[in-house]
Design a protein around this motif. Structure first.
Motif, PDB file in Angstrom:
ATOM      1  N   ASP A 175      -2.740 -19.861  15.026  1.00 43.65           N
ATOM      2  CA  ASP A 175      -2.706 -18.389  15.072  1.00 43.65           C
ATOM      3  C   ASP A 175      -1.377 -17.855  14.531  1.00 43.65           C
ATOM      4  N   THR A 176      -0.303 -18.495  14.929  1.00 44.42           N
ATOM      5  CA  THR A 176       1.027 -18.091  14.462  1.00 44.42           C
ATOM      6  C   THR A 176       1.127 -18.267  12.952  1.00 44.42           C
ATOM      7  N   PHE A 177       0.607 -19.385  12.477  1.00 44.41           N
ATOM      8  CA  PHE A 177       0.676 -19.652  11.046  1.00 44.41           C
ATOM      9  C   PHE A 177      -0.184 -18.654  10.269  1.00 44.41           C
ATOM     10  N   LEU A 178      -1.358 -18.346  10.813  1.00 45.26           N
ATOM     11  CA  LEU A 178      -2.224 -17.361  10.160  1.00 45.26           C
ATOM     12  C   LEU A 178      -1.523 -16.006  10.062  1.00 45.26           C
ATOM     13  N   ALA A 179      -0.855 -15.604  11.128  1.00 47.37           N
ATOM     14  CA  ALA A 179      -0.130 -14.329  11.106  1.00 47.37           C
ATOM     15  C   ALA A 179       0.972 -14.359  10.047  1.00 47.37           C
ATOM     16  N   GLU A 180       1.647 -15.491   9.951  1.00 51.87           N
ATOM     17  CA  GLU A 180       2.710 -15.648   8.946  1.00 51.87           C
ATOM     18  C   GLU A 180       2.134 -15.523   7.529  1.00 51.87           C
ATOM     19  N   LEU A 181       0.998 -16.171   7.305  1.00 55.74           N
ATOM     20  CA  LEU A 181       0.378 -16.131   5.974  1.00 55.74           C
ATOM     21  C   LEU A 181      -0.116 -14.730   5.627  1.00 55.74           C
ATOM     22  N   ARG A 182      -0.679 -14.058   6.626  1.00 58.44           N
ATOM     23  CA  ARG A 182      -1.174 -12.691   6.388  1.00 58.44           C
ATOM     24  C   ARG A 182      -0.051 -11.793   5.920  1.00 58.44           C
ATOM     25  N   SER A 183       1.098 -11.972   6.532  1.00 56.34           N
ATOM     26  CA  SER A 183       2.232 -11.147   6.167  1.00 56.34           C
ATOM     27  C   SER A 183       2.826 -11.596   4.822  1.00 56.34           C
ATOM     28  N   ALA A 184       3.056 -12.897   4.665  1.00 57.52           N
ATOM     29  CA  ALA A 184       3.710 -13.402   3.442  1.00 57.52           C
ATOM     30  C   ALA A 184       2.856 -13.130   2.208  1.00 57.52           C
ATOM     31  N   GLU A 231       0.507 -10.804   1.985  1.00 52.43           N
ATOM     32  CA  GLU A 231       0.101  -9.398   1.977  1.00 52.43           C
ATOM     33  C   GLU A 231      -1.416  -9.238   2.077  1.00 52.43           C
ATOM     34  N   LEU A 232      -1.966  -9.805   3.154  1.00 54.89           N
ATOM     35  CA  LEU A 232      -3.419  -9.834   3.289  1.00 54.89           C
ATOM     36  C   LEU A 232      -3.965  -8.827   4.299  1.00 54.89           C
ATOM     37  N   ASP A 233      -3.077  -8.090   4.977  1.00 58.54           N
ATOM     38  CA  ASP A 233      -3.582  -7.247   6.059  1.00 58.54           C
ATOM     39  C   ASP A 233      -4.588  -6.197   5.597  1.00 58.54           C
ATOM     40  N   THR A 234      -4.452  -5.738   4.362  1.00 58.09           N
ATOM     41  CA  THR A 234      -5.373  -4.697   3.892  1.00 58.09           C
ATOM     42  C   THR A 234      -6.712  -5.261   3.412  1.00 58.09           C
ATOM     43  N   VAL A 235      -6.832  -6.588   3.313  1.00 54.88           N
ATOM     44  CA  VAL A 235      -8.096  -7.139   2.793  1.00 54.88           C
ATOM     45  C   VAL A 235      -8.953  -7.806   3.877  1.00 54.88           C
ATOM     46  N   LEU A 236      -8.457  -7.812   5.115  1.00 55.57           N
ATOM     47  CA  LEU A 236      -9.144  -8.585   6.158  1.00 55.57           C
ATOM     48  C   LEU A 236     -10.590  -8.153   6.375  1.00 55.57           C
ATOM     49  N   SER A 255      -9.922  -7.442  -5.505  1.00 54.33           N
ATOM     50  CA  SER A 255      -9.389  -7.507  -6.865  1.00 54.33           C
ATOM     51  C   SER A 255      -9.049  -8.970  -7.154  1.00 54.33           C
ATOM     52  N   LYS A 256      -8.798  -9.270  -8.430  1.00 56.26           N
ATOM     53  CA  LYS A 256      -8.456 -10.654  -8.797  1.00 56.26           C
ATOM     54  C   LYS A 256      -7.219 -11.138  -8.044  1.00 56.26           C
ATOM     55  N   GLY A 257      -6.234 -10.259  -7.961  1.00 58.40           N
ATOM     56  CA  GLY A 257      -4.983 -10.623  -7.286  1.00 58.40           C
ATOM     57  C   GLY A 257      -5.203 -10.845  -5.791  1.00 58.40           C
ATOM     58  N   GLN A 258      -5.989  -9.966  -5.169  1.00 57.82           N
ATOM     59  CA  GLN A 258      -6.285 -10.135  -3.739  1.00 57.82           C
ATOM     60  C   GLN A 258      -7.018 -11.445  -3.494  1.00 57.82           C
ATOM     61  N   LEU A 259      -7.935 -11.768  -4.396  1.00 54.53           N
ATOM     62  CA  LEU A 259      -8.683 -13.021  -4.270  1.00 54.53           C
ATOM     63  C   LEU A 259      -7.733 -14.224  -4.353  1.00 54.53           C
ATOM     64  N   PRO A 294       6.111  -8.646  -9.236  1.00 57.72           N
ATOM     65  CA  PRO A 294       6.854  -8.759  -7.959  1.00 57.72           C
ATOM     66  C   PRO A 294       6.061  -9.533  -6.901  1.00 57.72           C
ATOM     67  N   GLN A 295       4.739  -9.396  -6.947  1.00 60.25           N
ATOM     68  CA  GLN A 295       3.899 -10.120  -5.985  1.00 60.25           C
ATOM     69  C   GLN A 295       3.897 -11.619  -6.269  1.00 60.25           C
ATOM     70  N   LYS A 296       3.871 -11.963  -7.562  1.00 59.77           N
ATOM     71  CA  LYS A 296       3.967 -13.375  -7.943  1.00 59.77           C
ATOM     72  C   LYS A 296       5.222 -13.979  -7.370  1.00 59.77           C
ATOM     73  N   GLU A 297       6.313 -13.255  -7.553  1.00 59.74           N
ATOM     74  CA  GLU A 297       7.608 -13.752  -7.089  1.00 59.74           C
ATOM     75  C   GLU A 297       7.597 -13.929  -5.571  1.00 59.74           C
ATOM     76  N   ARG A 298       7.044 -12.935  -4.888  1.00 60.38           N
ATOM     77  CA  ARG A 298       7.024 -13.030  -3.422  1.00 60.38           C
ATOM     78  C   ARG A 298       6.143 -14.196  -2.967  1.00 60.38           C
ATOM     79  N   ALA A 299       5.001 -14.343  -3.614  1.00 61.89           N
ATOM     80  CA  ALA A 299       4.104 -15.443  -3.237  1.00 61.89           C
ATOM     81  C   ALA A 299       4.787 -16.790  -3.478  1.00 61.89           C
ATOM     82  N   PHE A 300       5.445 -16.925  -4.622  1.00 64.18           N
ATOM     83  CA  PHE A 300       6.081 -18.207  -4.940  1.00 64.18           C
ATOM     84  C   PHE A 300       7.334 -18.461  -4.109  1.00 64.18           C
TER      85      PHE A 300
END
Ligand SMILES: Nc1ncnc2c1ncn2[C@@H]1O[C@H](COP(=O)(O)OP(=O)(O)O)[C@@H](O)[C@H]1O
Ligand SMILES: [Mg+2]
Length: 291
Positions: free
Chosen positions: A147-156, A158-163, A171-175, A203-209
């Motif tokens: 659960d903790t890891f899932l919360a971390e991934l959601r934030s890192a 940026e998945l909260d808006t797609v749940l 979108s392709k990027g959200q996928l 900027p999202q690529k950079e954050r993801a990587f």
């Protein structure tokens, strides 16, 4: 080939994936629709007697379009089996998984060892991303801390808006961001990602990587990936494998491999044209992604 940063000594414990005299040919057999490509007749020879020792850590695979990055990653991920020779992943011969597509248990064993993000992934499901993430967390390898890891991934990522959305609505990027989360949450011993972020904005690529590099370092999970964006492969990797047009691959610390001379030799082209090709290749990838 020696791996460890130039002293000529090969350090066994650092090797995660080993290629032993690997040849790989794509056959001209039509794809059977099962999603996996069979190696058979010598039609398109991608590798001939390739020997490699690939290290632990975050490794970028670099080389010109069509040189074999995806093929190499799929061989390392036990999704393709060598026509000749052997690939071992954490000591396990990938030939053991040759029939994984028809044996669910074997497939799961393979997936626990190494998970793979394909360049173009499509799913058919009506479940929401939130539900799917919870399902993967449940079957994944993190037990009580999932659960903790899932919360971390959601934030890192940026998945909260797609749940609440379904795959088809993303979108392709959200996928792509969702797929990265699935692959980490499952918790395989190593993860392979073939062009996992091409649809994201810069900027999202950079954050993801940034997150992936940090995750790989602190968890000790090796992540091997390809990305057409050269800057990205340099900034976000500890080690680099550079596939060369007319020479054997170079491998080592990114800072040692990623030099103008090496790149120009590998691509047989001046560096500034390579950066322009990056852009064109992204356009092509966006075009081929069916959505
Ligand atoms: N399914 C396939 N059938 C036949 N040839 C293929 C197939 N996939 C890739 N190839 C060929 O194998 C070579 C390596 O391709 P690939 O691994 O996709 O390169 P990269 O990822 O570096 O662009 C190319 O010549 C490509 O045309
Ligand atoms: Mg590719």
């Amino acid at each position: 080939m020696s791996l460890n940063e130039g002293d000529g000594q090969f350090v066994e414990r650092d090797t995660v994936v080993r290629f032993n005299d690997v040849s790989f040919y794509f056959s001209d057999l039509p794809d059977d629709g099962g999603g996996e490509i069979e190696a058979a007749g010598a039609v398109n020879q991608v590798f001939t007697q390739l020997n490699l020792e690939l290290p632990a850590g975050m490794l970028s695979v670099v080389g010109e379009n069509g040189i074999g990055k995806s093929t190499l990653l799929m061989l390392a991920g036990a999704r393709l089996i060598p026509t000749e020779g052997h690939v071992t992943v954490l000591g396990r011969d990938t030939r053991d998984f040759a029939s994984a597509h028809e044996r669910a248990e074997l497939e799961e064993e393979r997936n626990r060892l190494v998970s793979v993000i394909y360049q173009n992934m499509e799913f058919e499901t009506d479940e929401s991303i939130g539900t799917l993430l919870e399902a993967v967390a449940e079957m994944g390898n993190f037990g009580g801390s999932s659960d903790t890891f899932l919360a971390e991934l959601r934030s890192a990522l940026e998945l909260d808006t797609v749940l609440d959305k379904r795959m088809q609505e993303l979108s392709k990027g959200q996928l792509q961001r969702s797929i990265i989360a699935f692959s980490l949450l499952y918790g395989s011993q190593m993860v392979i990602m073939d062009e996992p972020v091409f649809a994201l904005e810069q900027p999202q690529k950079e954050r993801a990587f940034e997150y992936l590099l940090d995750y790989s370092r602190r968890s000790g999970t090796s992540i091997y990936y390809s990305a057409h964006d050269l800057d990205l492969t340099q900034k976000y990797s500890d080690k680099m494998l550079l596939l060369q047009k007319n020479d054997r691959p170079l491998i080592g610390k990114t800072s040692e491999i990623y030099t103008r001379d090496n790149l120009e030799h590998a691509f047989q082209a001046p560096l500034d044209t390579l950066y322009r090709r990056d852009y064109l290749y992204r356009e092509m990838l966006m075009h081929t992604l069916k959505r």
